[in-house]
Design a protein around this motif. Sequence first.
Motif, short mmCIF file in Angstrom:
data_model
loop_
_atom_site.label_atom_id
_atom_site.label_comp_id
_atom_site.label_asym_id
_atom_site.label_seq_id
_atom_site.Cartn_x
_atom_site.Cartn_y
_atom_site.Cartn_z
N GLY A 1 0.20 10.18 -10.32
CA GLY A 1 -1.23 10.38 -10.42
C GLY A 1 -2.02 9.09 -10.17
O GLY A 1 -1.45 8.01 -10.02
N PRO A 2 -3.35 9.22 -10.16
CA PRO A 2 -4.21 8.12 -9.72
C PRO A 2 -4.14 6.88 -10.61
O PRO A 2 -4.52 5.79 -10.17
CB PRO A 2 -5.62 8.72 -9.73
N SER A 3 -3.69 7.02 -11.84
CA SER A 3 -3.66 5.83 -12.72
C SER A 3 -2.45 4.93 -12.44
O SER A 3 -2.35 3.84 -12.99
CB SER A 3 -3.62 6.27 -14.19
N ALA A 4 -1.54 5.37 -11.56
CA ALA A 4 -0.30 4.61 -11.37
C ALA A 4 -0.57 3.24 -10.75
O ALA A 4 -1.39 3.10 -9.84
CB ALA A 4 0.65 5.41 -10.48
N LYS A 5 0.13 2.25 -11.30
CA LYS A 5 0.03 0.88 -10.77
C LYS A 5 1.42 0.43 -10.30
O LYS A 5 2.42 0.93 -10.81
CB LYS A 5 -0.44 -0.08 -11.86
N VAL A 6 1.45 -0.50 -9.35
CA VAL A 6 2.74 -1.04 -8.94
C VAL A 6 2.77 -2.54 -9.13
O VAL A 6 1.73 -3.21 -9.08
CB VAL A 6 3.08 -0.70 -7.46
N GLY B 1 0.82 -1.21 0.00
CA GLY B 1 0.00 0.00 0.00
C GLY B 1 0.85 1.26 0.00
O GLY B 1 0.52 2.25 -0.67
N THR B 2 1.96 1.19 0.74
CA THR B 2 2.83 2.37 0.83
C THR B 2 3.49 2.67 -0.51
O THR B 2 3.53 3.82 -0.97
CB THR B 2 3.91 2.12 1.90
#
Length: 358
Positions: free
Chosen positions: A250-255, A239-240
């Motif tokens: 921005g909000p579209s970022a994925k990890v 989550g971090t």
Amino acid sequence: MQQEALQEIRDASTLDALQAVKTRYVGKSGLVTRELGSLGKLPPEERKARGAEINAIRQAIDTALTERESVLKREALDQKLASEAIDVTLPGLPLPAGGLHPISRVYDDLIAIYQRMGYEVAEGPEVEDEHYNFEALNIPWYHPARDLQDTFWLEESSTGLNGPSEPGAAPAPSVPRLLRTHTSNMQIRYMIDHEPPLKMVSRGKVYRYEATDATHESMFHQLEGLVVGPNISMSDLKGTIAEMARGLYGPSAKVRFQPSYYPFVEPGADFAVYWDNPRGESKWLELGGCGMVHPNVFKAVDDLREQAGKERVYEGMTGFAFGLGPERIAMLKYKIPDIRYFYANDPRVLGQFRGELG
Ligand code: PHE
């Protein structure tokens, strides 16, 4: 003649022109001067009246000359002053200004993200004891992981690997020193000085003895993070990192997490970030390593705390750590194709970052 002279005086537009008129009428052989000189040839009874008349003309011309001269001098002075005038209300020329280095900018962004999440910021030494860089991080001298991070040993110690030949035998007596190969040394230093629960990030330079190319430098930067508390889990870590990615991109970022190995974490992972890039160049950006703090690290910290007369407070704790390279973020963000450009001090590169402080 008087009228002609006065007209010429009025028409003289420069001091030189006026001087010419003056010479023509009242100079040594001027027209008026000559008239005065010829008075002697007149019969005595005419001389007086004629003399008075010519003197009056001379007076009139002299007066006109003096007045015109002062007007022309005044005009010349005004012109000179006008040509030398400066407008003190014009804005000044800007002084050449510095700017923040691209790596500093990326650090500032990252640290702002972590400060919003309540992290403290710590700083530590680049010249480090092998104990903090390796030993306490569960990397004993015989551990092959030392080969993963080729080390600059300081000359006084020179031999980080010259321990006894058998694992388990006593290590060399003096504590060798080195240029830290990662910022993970700050995990140990911070835990010695602070008790859990804690959230810490640390920025700084690290050094590796390796050949340089477009993506490798012998000096580069890392941001280290450490969170320790009674119930920290892998999902807190994920989550971090995801929160950091959204803060950066921005909000579209994925990890994405992939299993990996670092002796001081278990399990360990590498993480990458993906986001919708308006230029359509989206791809996974490998950013760093992370994992759950290895129990051996907590034990080593408690041993060091004990040696320093402090309480053992870490055994049984949980925590996660991560480390990432701001160069990778900056290369992409500022389209810098070669990591060496950051540190070559070429004004054509760094000059592009002048003037905006932030
Ligand atoms: N110190 C590791 C490196 O430099 C990165 C890392 C930090 C991995 C913290 C896991 C946890 O490669």
